[in-house]
Motif scaffolding. Sequence first.
Motif, PDB file in Angstrom:
ATOM      1  N   ARG A   1       0.850  -1.203   0.000  1.00 51.96           N
ATOM      2  CA  ARG A   1       0.000   0.000   0.000  1.00 51.96           C
ATOM      3  C   ARG A   1       0.878   1.242   0.000  1.00 51.96           C
ATOM      4  O   ARG A   1       0.563   2.228  -0.664  1.00 51.96           O
ATOM      5  CB  ARG A   1      -0.925  -0.005   1.218  1.00 51.96           C
ATOM      6  N   ARG A   2       1.958   1.177   0.764  1.00 47.93           N
ATOM      7  CA  ARG A   2       2.917   2.283   0.825  1.00 47.93           C
ATOM      8  C   ARG A   2       4.275   1.719   1.211  1.00 47.93           C
ATOM      9  O   ARG A   2       4.367   0.860   2.090  1.00 47.93           O
ATOM     10  CB  ARG A   2       2.481   3.324   1.842  1.00 47.93           C
ATOM     11  N   LEU A   3       5.328   2.176   0.552  1.00 47.13           N
ATOM     12  CA  LEU A   3       6.691   1.784   0.905  1.00 47.13           C
ATOM     13  C   LEU A   3       7.475   3.038   1.252  1.00 47.13           C
ATOM     14  O   LEU A   3       7.731   3.883   0.395  1.00 47.13           O
ATOM     15  CB  LEU A   3       7.363   1.043  -0.251  1.00 47.13           C
ATOM     16  N   THR A   4       7.844   3.162   2.531  1.00 43.20           N
ATOM     17  CA  THR A   4       8.583   4.326   3.013  1.00 43.20           C
ATOM     18  C   THR A   4       9.998   3.906   3.394  1.00 43.20           C
ATOM     19  O   THR A   4      10.187   3.064   4.277  1.00 43.20           O
ATOM     20  CB  THR A   4       7.888   4.945   4.243  1.00 43.20           C
ATOM     21  N   ILE A   5      10.990   4.479   2.715  1.00 46.61           N
ATOM     22  CA  ILE A   5      12.396   4.202   3.035  1.00 46.61           C
ATOM     23  C   ILE A   5      12.944   5.418   3.770  1.00 46.61           C
ATOM     24  O   ILE A   5      13.302   6.425   3.152  1.00 46.61           O
ATOM     25  CB  ILE A   5      13.232   3.922   1.765  1.00 46.61           C
ATOM     26  N   ARG A   6      13.002   5.336   5.073  1.00 40.68           N
ATOM     27  CA  ARG A   6      13.531   6.461   5.848  1.00 40.68           C
ATOM     28  C   ARG A   6      15.051   6.506   5.737  1.00 40.68           C
ATOM     29  O   ARG A   6      15.634   7.576   5.512  1.00 40.68           O
ATOM     30  CB  ARG A   6      13.108   6.334   7.313  1.00 40.68           C
ATOM     31  N   ASP A   7      15.694   5.367   5.937  1.00 35.70           N
ATOM     32  CA  ASP A   7      17.150   5.244   5.788  1.00 35.70           C
ATOM     33  C   ASP A   7      17.423   3.971   4.997  1.00 35.70           C
ATOM     34  O   ASP A   7      16.997   2.880   5.407  1.00 35.70           O
ATOM     35  CB  ASP A   7      17.853   5.173   7.146  1.00 35.70           C
ATOM     36  N   LYS A   8      18.123   4.103   3.876  1.00 35.04           N
ATOM     37  CA  LYS A   8      18.398   2.937   3.050  1.00 35.04           C
ATOM     38  C   LYS A   8      19.279   1.937   3.796  1.00 35.04           C
ATOM     39  O   LYS A   8      20.276   2.334   4.415  1.00 35.04           O
ATOM     40  CB  LYS A   8      19.089   3.354   1.751  1.00 35.04           C
ATOM     41  N   PRO A   9      18.948   0.657   3.741  1.00 37.12           N
ATOM     42  CA  PRO A   9      19.819  -0.354   4.355  1.00 37.12           C
ATOM     43  C   PRO A   9      21.202  -0.324   3.691  1.00 37.12           C
ATOM     44  O   PRO A   9      21.314  -0.089   2.486  1.00 37.12           O
ATOM     45  CB  PRO A   9      19.092  -1.676   4.069  1.00 37.12           C
TER      46      PRO A   9
END
Length: 229
Positions: free
Chosen positions: A118-126
């Motif tokens: 539904r939503r993909l939020t990447i706050r800090d990339k792995p």
Amino acid sequence: MSEASWPWYRGALGEIAVGRILAGLGPEWLVLHAVPVGSGWSDIDHVLVGPAGVFTINTKNHAGQSIWVAEQTLMVSGNKHRHPYNSAREAARASTLLSTAAGAAVDVTGIVVIVDPRRLTIRDKPSQVIVLSDLQLLSFLQRRQAVLNAEQVQRAAAAAVNARTWHTKPTPPHNADELMRNFAALRCLVDEARRRRLSWVLGVPAVGFSVLAATGPLGAAVLHALMNR
């Protein structure tokens, strides 16, 4: 379908969806699906070899759910999962196996692909893996710059297609067309069962809904289960 088999079924749907996306890659790419690895029943969802590098893909079907990522933390609708950690380990294992078989170092990048979120939020990339949605996957791979020359691609691909690279006791490959036909038949049965359950729910008289509603959260849970399974 039992509770135990439902995650497997959803996972298979996700892998098939990603497999169809990967079919859009050009002929310069080698794409392998469901690669058996180790000595048991474990497998790698997808292995890719091309000018842009070597990748393992860990497909996760979290359709309709919100995904939040910060470094090694991945949350699915508020619940923590180990997808980045597991994908990093999978890529490292693949690198070791391919390097041994090829007789030269083969770097492998792990990718976690979330199907239909539904939503993909990447706050800090792995730092060790890449997290993408299924809609982002093809363009991501096509935009990557070449890091391997033709000889390196050929060497890595030759190692990747050798079943003994991955598994201690490889078995003859299954008939892919037959497997897809069998799974398509299973999917028809599951879809029909869901339609029947939905019809039953929609056919419940008003008093039935009133009784379920009166039971509060339990009644709501029953309705949700019947309409979504």
